[in-house]
Structures are given as structure tokens and as C-alpha cells.
Design a protein around this motif. Structure first.
Motif, PDB file in Angstrom:
ATOM      1  N   TYR A  81       0.826  -1.156   0.154  1.00  0.00           N
ATOM      2  CA  TYR A  81      -0.035  -0.061  -0.054  1.00  0.00           C
ATOM      3  C   TYR A  81       0.720   1.242  -0.054  1.00  0.00           C
ATOM      4  O   TYR A  81       1.875   1.332   0.604  1.00  0.00           O
ATOM      5  CB  TYR A  81      -0.907   0.129   1.084  1.00  0.00           C
ATOM      6  CG  TYR A  81      -1.815  -1.051   1.489  1.00  0.00           C
ATOM      7  CD1 TYR A  81      -3.005  -1.080   0.451  1.00  0.00           C
ATOM      8  CD2 TYR A  81      -1.479  -2.212   1.946  1.00  0.00           C
ATOM      9  CE1 TYR A  81      -3.898  -2.292   1.030  1.00  0.00           C
ATOM     10  CE2 TYR A  81      -2.382  -3.281   2.072  1.00  0.00           C
ATOM     11  CZ  TYR A  81      -3.373  -3.383   1.572  1.00  0.00           C
ATOM     12  OH  TYR A  81      -4.359  -4.405   1.474  1.00  0.00           O
ATOM     13  N   ASP A  82       0.449   2.173  -0.741  1.00  0.00           N
ATOM     14  CA  ASP A  82       0.932   3.656  -0.741  1.00  0.00           C
ATOM     15  C   ASP A  82      -0.217   4.545  -0.891  1.00  0.00           C
ATOM     16  O   ASP A  82      -0.403   4.900  -2.202  1.00  0.00           O
ATOM     17  CB  ASP A  82       2.053   3.745  -1.937  1.00  0.00           C
ATOM     18  CG  ASP A  82       2.555   5.252  -1.868  1.00  0.00           C
ATOM     19  OD1 ASP A  82       2.534   5.908  -1.024  1.00  0.00           O
ATOM     20  OD2 ASP A  82       3.473   5.269  -2.868  1.00  0.00           O
ATOM     21  N   ARG A  84      -1.837   7.419  -1.447  1.00  0.00           N
ATOM     22  CA  ARG A  84      -1.358   8.834  -1.631  1.00  0.00           C
ATOM     23  C   ARG A  84      -2.285   9.840  -1.181  1.00  0.00           C
ATOM     24  O   ARG A  84      -1.923  10.968  -0.633  1.00  0.00           O
ATOM     25  CB  ARG A  84      -1.180   9.117  -3.143  1.00  0.00           C
ATOM     26  CG  ARG A  84       0.178   8.156  -3.903  1.00  0.00           C
ATOM     27  CD  ARG A  84       1.402   8.700  -3.434  1.00  0.00           C
ATOM     28  NE  ARG A  84       2.424   7.708  -3.982  1.00  0.00           N
ATOM     29  CZ  ARG A  84       3.022   8.194  -5.323  1.00  0.00           C
ATOM     30  NH1 ARG A  84       2.691   9.198  -5.683  1.00  0.00           N
ATOM     31  NH2 ARG A  84       3.767   7.391  -5.788  1.00  0.00           N
ATOM     32  N   ASN A  90       0.567  13.633  -3.675  1.00  0.00           N
ATOM     33  CA  ASN A  90      -0.391  13.420  -4.868  1.00  0.00           C
ATOM     34  C   ASN A  90      -0.475  14.736  -5.734  1.00  0.00           C
ATOM     35  O   ASN A  90       0.017  15.791  -5.396  1.00  0.00           O
ATOM     36  CB  ASN A  90      -1.731  12.921  -4.226  1.00  0.00           C
ATOM     37  CG  ASN A  90      -2.442  13.819  -3.331  1.00  0.00           C
ATOM     38  OD1 ASN A  90      -2.593  15.178  -3.734  1.00  0.00           O
ATOM     39  ND2 ASN A  90      -2.456  13.780  -1.901  1.00  0.00           N
ATOM     40  N   TYR A 129      -2.677   2.441  -4.755  1.00  0.00           N
ATOM     41  CA  TYR A 129      -2.434   3.956  -4.636  1.00  0.00           C
ATOM     42  C   TYR A 129      -3.601   4.455  -4.140  1.00  0.00           C
ATOM     43  O   TYR A 129      -3.934   5.365  -3.224  1.00  0.00           O
ATOM     44  CB  TYR A 129      -2.101   4.853  -5.920  1.00  0.00           C
ATOM     45  CG  TYR A 129      -0.697   4.572  -6.302  1.00  0.00           C
ATOM     46  CD1 TYR A 129       0.270   4.663  -5.652  1.00  0.00           C
ATOM     47  CD2 TYR A 129      -0.613   3.828  -7.829  1.00  0.00           C
ATOM     48  CE1 TYR A 129       1.393   4.391  -6.235  1.00  0.00           C
ATOM     49  CE2 TYR A 129       0.618   3.728  -8.078  1.00  0.00           C
ATOM     50  CZ  TYR A 129       1.794   4.247  -7.323  1.00  0.00           C
ATOM     51  OH  TYR A 129       3.103   3.934  -7.897  1.00  0.00           O
ATOM     52  N   ASP A 130      -4.998   4.011  -4.252  1.00  0.00           N
ATOM     53  CA  ASP A 130      -6.229   4.422  -4.024  1.00  0.00           C
ATOM     54  C   ASP A 130      -7.222   3.192  -4.289  1.00  0.00           C
ATOM     55  O   ASP A 130      -7.045   2.559  -5.232  1.00  0.00           O
ATOM     56  CB  ASP A 130      -6.712   5.703  -4.766  1.00  0.00           C
ATOM     57  CG  ASP A 130      -7.842   6.432  -4.066  1.00  0.00           C
ATOM     58  OD1 ASP A 130      -8.008   6.318  -2.800  1.00  0.00           O
ATOM     59  OD2 ASP A 130      -8.494   7.168  -4.955  1.00  0.00           O
ATOM     60  N   ASP A 167      -6.828   2.183  -7.925  1.00  0.00           N
ATOM     61  CA  ASP A 167      -5.294   2.730  -8.492  1.00  0.00           C
ATOM     62  C   ASP A 167      -4.248   1.900  -8.143  1.00  0.00           C
ATOM     63  O   ASP A 167      -3.742   1.864  -6.921  1.00  0.00           O
ATOM     64  CB  ASP A 167      -5.263   4.005  -8.416  1.00  0.00           C
ATOM     65  CG  ASP A 167      -6.329   4.942  -8.966  1.00  0.00           C
ATOM     66  OD1 ASP A 167      -7.132   4.690  -9.989  1.00  0.00           O
ATOM     67  OD2 ASP A 167      -6.475   6.114  -8.282  1.00  0.00           O
ATOM     68  N   THR A 169      -0.008  -0.376  -8.976  1.00  0.00           N
ATOM     69  CA  THR A 169       0.757  -0.574  -9.689  1.00  0.00           C
ATOM     70  C   THR A 169       1.588  -2.035  -9.172  1.00  0.00           C
ATOM     71  O   THR A 169       0.818  -2.720  -8.581  1.00  0.00           O
ATOM     72  CB  THR A 169       2.114   0.326  -9.473  1.00  0.00           C
ATOM     73  OG1 THR A 169       3.360   0.175 -10.191  1.00  0.00           O
ATOM     74  CG2 THR A 169       2.639   0.396  -8.022  1.00  0.00           C
ATOM     75  N   GLU A 177       9.496  -1.403  -6.122  1.00  0.00           N
ATOM     76  CA  GLU A 177       8.678  -1.120  -7.387  1.00  0.00           C
ATOM     77  C   GLU A 177       9.255  -1.623  -8.655  1.00  0.00           C
ATOM     78  O   GLU A 177      10.528  -1.442  -8.751  1.00  0.00           O
ATOM     79  CB  GLU A 177       8.364   0.371  -7.498  1.00  0.00           C
ATOM     80  CG  GLU A 177       7.366   0.845  -6.283  1.00  0.00           C
ATOM     81  CD  GLU A 177       6.771   2.302  -6.644  1.00  0.00           C
ATOM     82  OE1 GLU A 177       6.938   2.666  -7.582  1.00  0.00           O
ATOM     83  OE2 GLU A 177       6.412   2.928  -5.445  1.00  0.00           O
ATOM     84  N   ASP A 183       4.984   8.234 -12.834  1.00  0.00           N
ATOM     85  CA  ASP A 183       4.637   8.103 -11.362  1.00  0.00           C
ATOM     86  C   ASP A 183       2.935   8.167 -11.507  1.00  0.00           C
ATOM     87  O   ASP A 183       2.263   8.465 -12.632  1.00  0.00           O
ATOM     88  CB  ASP A 183       4.943   9.296 -10.754  1.00  0.00           C
ATOM     89  CG  ASP A 183       4.899   9.214  -9.226  1.00  0.00           C
ATOM     90  OD1 ASP A 183       4.432   8.203  -8.726  1.00  0.00           O
ATOM     91  OD2 ASP A 183       5.017  10.203  -8.391  1.00  0.00           O
ATOM     92  N   PHE A 184       2.463   7.836 -10.384  1.00  0.00           N
ATOM     93  CA  PHE A 184       0.973   7.838 -10.067  1.00  0.00           C
ATOM     94  C   PHE A 184       0.509   9.282 -10.570  1.00  0.00           C
ATOM     95  O   PHE A 184       1.138  10.290  -9.906  1.00  0.00           O
ATOM     96  CB  PHE A 184       0.485   7.234  -8.843  1.00  0.00           C
ATOM     97  CG  PHE A 184      -0.833   7.543  -8.342  1.00  0.00           C
ATOM     98  CD1 PHE A 184      -1.914   6.967  -9.212  1.00  0.00           C
ATOM     99  CD2 PHE A 184      -1.230   8.164  -7.245  1.00  0.00           C
ATOM    100  CE1 PHE A 184      -3.117   7.161  -8.718  1.00  0.00           C
ATOM    101  CE2 PHE A 184      -2.450   8.521  -6.867  1.00  0.00           C
ATOM    102  CZ  PHE A 184      -3.429   7.895  -7.572  1.00  0.00           C
ATOM    103  N   TRP A 226      -2.509   3.169 -14.355  1.00  0.00           N
ATOM    104  CA  TRP A 226      -2.755   2.652 -13.213  1.00  0.00           C
ATOM    105  C   TRP A 226      -4.085   2.410 -12.584  1.00  0.00           C
ATOM    106  O   TRP A 226      -4.366   1.769 -11.712  1.00  0.00           O
ATOM    107  CB  TRP A 226      -2.190   3.707 -12.083  1.00  0.00           C
ATOM    108  CG  TRP A 226      -2.826   5.000 -12.241  1.00  0.00           C
ATOM    109  CD1 TRP A 226      -3.976   5.421 -11.805  1.00  0.00           C
ATOM    110  CD2 TRP A 226      -2.284   6.218 -13.097  1.00  0.00           C
ATOM    111  NE1 TRP A 226      -4.062   6.850 -12.030  1.00  0.00           N
ATOM    112  CE2 TRP A 226      -3.125   7.196 -12.871  1.00  0.00           C
ATOM    113  CE3 TRP A 226      -1.031   6.280 -13.737  1.00  0.00           C
ATOM    114  CZ2 TRP A 226      -2.795   8.507 -13.338  1.00  0.00           C
ATOM    115  CZ3 TRP A 226      -0.765   7.496 -14.310  1.00  0.00           C
ATOM    116  CH2 TRP A 226      -1.696   8.804 -14.209  1.00  0.00           C
TER     117      TRP A 226
END
Length: 246
Positions: A81-82, A84, A90, A129-130, A167, A169, A177, A183-184, A226
Motif C-alpha cells: 500500500y501507498d 497517496r 499527490n 495507490y487508491d 489505482d 502498480t 517497485e 508516477d501515479f 494505473w
């Protein structure tokens, strides 16, 4: 005379009997504890050096309705998890979630679990990301960037607001990664699926992500490598529940 008899005859007999009993106990102990069994000290040392780690117990989706919102981490620890929007890292440059959590509808989780097992065969796993996004947050994002090219109009709602979009990756199983086009939340041709002016390694990574997600019922957005929507999720109602922050 009696004392002489006691010291000369009876006492030696008693002594010999005692020695025989002790000898028998020793032999019995040897039989009860095989030589190959570890000593108490060894057992204690082993328990200190190699503590037992209990595996986490995850919830089952078996009796959960497909439209129920659930927390992904309750069903697997195989994701990364990241999140953002729980940070300022973001495109909004603002934190719009009080804390980061990944909630989606149960049917979305089922598809994600299957896709992630497929990814693991290639030595990678999904990083988020989300996930689900409350509609009130959509309004907050719209207020910051009122541009439908970047943010869905909250009146109409995003599929994120319906619990059917993620979202994502890919990262290695160790959490590193893999290389992707951008990038996102990079808004430009670099993030388009039809942009092939990229190194082969990046094209292969993007292709693996896209083909695997499509295999398990998701469809992609042309301009965002993504972003993935679960098929049929657009028909679900917009939601606005908020998760608790500990």
C-alpha cells in the motif's frame, strides 16, 4: 552382641539394598529419556532462538454479499500500500483522507485476490495507490481541481465512489517497485496505454499489469496506466461511508 550383629550383618544388607534401588531408578530414568531427546536446557534455548510465529487469521468472503464494503487487509496480507491521498504526495498537493485504508466492495476484493495470485507467479504483487473513495472526498478534490479531465464531477460520481475502481502498480514480492511509464497521477501522454515509445522493460511491466487485470474482470482507462474498474461496477450506487481511523 546385638550391636555387633547390627553393624556387621544388618547394616551392610540395608546399604546394599539401598544401592540396588538407586541403581534401578537410574536405569529406569535412562529408559524413559532416550539419549536422542534434547535436554531441558536445549529445549529452552531452542524456544528462545526460534520463537514460533503464529500465522494471521483472515476473514472469509464466503458469506459476504458482493455489494458489501470490506477492508482488503482483513482478507489478505499479500498486498502492498501507498495510499497517496492520505498524504500530500499527490497531484492535489493536499491530504484528503484522514488516514489511509483500502476498502472496496466484496466482489472487487474477490477479483483482486485472484489477480494477485496470478501476479505472484511472476514474482510481483499489487500495490494500491487508491481504492474506494467517499463521495464527500470527491467533492473536496473537485473543489481543489474542478477539471473533469483530472477529477470526476462528484455529482455524477467516480467509480472509486462506488467501490469498483482501484489505482494500482506492481512491486516485487520484497516490496521493490517495478518500472512503469510514469508516477501515479501523471496526466500526460507518458501515462497513456497507447504510448509505446518506452523501454521494453516498462512496456512488459505495463502489459503484465493490464492483461492480468483484464483476465480477472477489470478494464483499463486509456489515459491512466494505473486505473482499473471492475466490470459492472458503474451500475452500483455512489457511496459516502467513511472508515474509522485508530
Amino acid at each position: 552382641m546385638k550391636k555387633i550383629l547390627y553393624y556387621v550383618v544388618i547394616l551392610p544388607i540395608l546399604f546394599c539394598s539401598l544401592m540396588v534401588v538407586l541403581s534401578c531408578k537410574t536405569e529406569t530414568s535412562k529408559k524413559e529419556i532416550p539419549k536422542e531427546n534434547p535436554s531441558l536446557q536445549e529445549v529452552v534455548l531452542d524456544s528462545i532462538m526460534e520463537p514460533k510465529v503464529e500465522k494471521p487469521v483472515f476473514k472469509s468472503l464466503e458469506n459476504v454479499a458482493d455489494t458489501t464494503f470490506v477492508r482488503l487487509a482483513d482478507y489478505s496480507d499479500g498486498f502492498a500500500y501507498d495510499l497517496r491521498y492520505a498524504t500530500k504526495n499527490n497531484f492535489l498537493k493536499e491530504k484528503v483522507y484522514e488516514c489511509g485504508e483500502c476498502y472496496t466492495r466484496a466482489k472487487t476484493v474477490k477479483a483482486l485476490l485472484k489477480a494477485n495470485e496470478e501476479f505472484k507467479k511472476h514474482g510481483v504483487k499489487i500495490k494500491f495507490y487508491d481504492c474506494y473513495r467517499p463521495n464527500s472526498v470527491q467533492y473536496k478534490m473537485w473543489k481543489i481541481v474542478p477539471n473533469p479531465q483530472y477529477v470526476a464531477n462528484p455529482v455524477k460520481g467516480s467509480i472509486h465512489n462506488k467501490g469498483g475502481a482501484v489505482d494500482i502498480t506492481l512491486v516485487t514480492l520484497d516490496g521493490n517497485e517495478v518500472k512503469m511509464p510514469s508516477d501515479f497521477d501523471f496526466f500526460g501522454k507518458l501515462a497513456y496505454h497507447d504510448n509505446f515509445d518506452l523501454p521494453q522493460e516498462i512496456l512488459d511491466n505495463r502489459k503484465l499489469l493490464k492483461e492480468t487485470m483484464e483476465k480477472y474482470g477489470f478494464w483499463s482507462t486509456r489515459t491512466e496506466w494505473w486505473h482499473y474498474n471492475l466490470q459492472g461496477a458503474s451500475h452500483d450506487p455512489i457511496a459516502n461511508f467513511k472508515w474509522d481511523c485508530d
